[in-house]
Design a protein around this motif. Sequence first.
Motif, PDB file in Angstrom:
ATOM      1  N   LEU A   1      -8.046   2.807  -2.234  1.00 61.37           N
ATOM      2  CA  LEU A   1      -7.021   3.698  -1.676  1.00 61.37           C
ATOM      3  C   LEU A   1      -6.707   4.838  -2.651  1.00 61.37           C
ATOM      4  O   LEU A   1      -6.642   6.005  -2.251  1.00 61.37           O
TER       5      LEU A   1
ATOM      6  N   GLU B   1       0.827  -1.216   0.000  1.00 64.34           N
ATOM      7  CA  GLU B   1       0.000   0.000   0.000  1.00 64.34           C
ATOM      8  C   GLU B   1       0.861   1.265   0.000  1.00 64.34           C
ATOM      9  O   GLU B   1       0.441   2.320  -0.480  1.00 64.34           O
TER      10      GLU B   1
ATOM     11  N   GLY C   1      -2.686   4.058   9.437  1.00 66.32           N
ATOM     12  CA  GLY C   1      -3.175   2.871  10.148  1.00 66.32           C
ATOM     13  C   GLY C   1      -2.272   1.671   9.898  1.00 66.32           C
ATOM     14  O   GLY C   1      -2.004   0.881  10.819  1.00 66.32           O
TER      15      GLY C   1
ATOM     16  N   ASN D   1      -7.497  -3.783  -1.739  1.00 70.20           N
ATOM     17  CA  ASN D   1      -8.157  -2.483  -1.565  1.00 70.20           C
ATOM     18  C   ASN D   1      -7.385  -1.343  -2.234  1.00 70.20           C
ATOM     19  O   ASN D   1      -7.577  -0.166  -1.892  1.00 70.20           O
TER      20      ASN D   1
ATOM     21  N   ASP E   1      -5.275   8.434   6.527  1.00 67.03           N
ATOM     22  CA  ASP E   1      -5.726   7.650   7.692  1.00 67.03           C
ATOM     23  C   ASP E   1      -5.430   6.170   7.460  1.00 67.03           C
ATOM     24  O   ASP E   1      -4.965   5.466   8.371  1.00 67.03           O
ATOM     25  N   ASP E   2      -5.696   5.702   6.235  1.00 73.95           N
ATOM     26  CA  ASP E   2      -5.425   4.303   5.900  1.00 73.95           C
ATOM     27  C   ASP E   2      -3.929   4.009   5.939  1.00 73.95           C
ATOM     28  O   ASP E   2      -3.487   2.994   6.492  1.00 73.95           O
TER      29      ASP E   2
ATOM     30  N   LYS F   1      -9.559   7.321  -2.742  1.00 82.88           N
ATOM     31  CA  LYS F   1      -9.572   8.236  -1.582  1.00 82.88           C
ATOM     32  C   LYS F   1      -8.582   9.387  -1.781  1.00 82.88           C
ATOM     33  O   LYS F   1      -8.872  10.532  -1.401  1.00 82.88           O
TER      34      LYS F   1
END
Length: 335
Positions: free
Chosen positions: A327, A104, A134, A323, A130-131, A330
């Motif tokens: 991502l 990611e 995290g 995902n 935020d992702d 976003k």
Amino acid sequence: MSGRKLFGFVSATALALGMTVSGFSAQAEVTTLKASHQWNTKDVRHEMVQIIADELAKANVDLELQIYPSKSLYKPKEQWAPITKGQLDITAFPLAYAASRHPEFDATLMPGLVKNHEHAARLNDSAFMDDIKGIIEGAGAMVLADGWLAGGFASKKNCILEPKDIEGQVSRAAGKAFEQMLVGAGASIASMPSSEIYTAFQTGVLDAANTSSGSFVSYRIFEQTKCLTAPGDHALWFMYEPILMSKKSFDRLNEKQQAALLAAGQKAEDFFFTAGKELDQKMVDEFSKAGVEIVEMTDAQANAWREIAKETSYKEFAKKVKNGEALIAKALAVE
């Protein structure tokens, strides 16, 4: 020796020992944190870490920071494991370096997701980041200071504004997502670290290159190129390079020390926001003095590149990363 003298001697000795022990323990209470990064002490990323060290010293919370610059403690890409395990306390770290462990993170060096420094600041408070944060925290680290470094294109043949401008050129790109986009635009790729760009231009291995503003200046690439595409308001190249701290190291500290670190991190982040823009201007000034033509992309030209990225870099990222499509979406949602 009389009883009174003996008592006085013992008391004085005990007092002296007590002072020594007390002095030693007071000294031992000072916690020294270790910070590592790959840059020399003149680099703005070192200055970010130095600001944290200076602020901790002023805070007077029995906490100090010892900095190991220029790869003197860990090699650049080897810092992720020790920072997440608590073996290293703080690092200035390009997050994409850890993409082999957390794919990611490649989204933080993805063409066209960040337009300019103000956009980067807004992105820091988005669902996208935020992702990302995290994942950082889940791995055992935390962000002390956000930092985004801009970059651009340079060519010895022509100015690169639209995708067709790079067709047929051999180009160096920073990161595989940029390589995918450039190939999609018709370029050939020659992979190398930024430190080798100058020689590659000089020897004819490269026609064009893509890298950070800092590298363009520090490696004197203006001596080998005809045109520079500066970041401006519609940049394609931005890389996330935060100051990270080990969660284990942070959790071992008391509340005052933690508060001092967070405050110092915010000061470093504020500094880097201004310093990053100044670095872009320094690049423009150096290339201009060398007689290199300076251009900036329009919004329409940057969007033409994004359309190619959507069919290459973004699509590949969505295919390989869980995902990944969400991502990217976003990030693109942040205006």
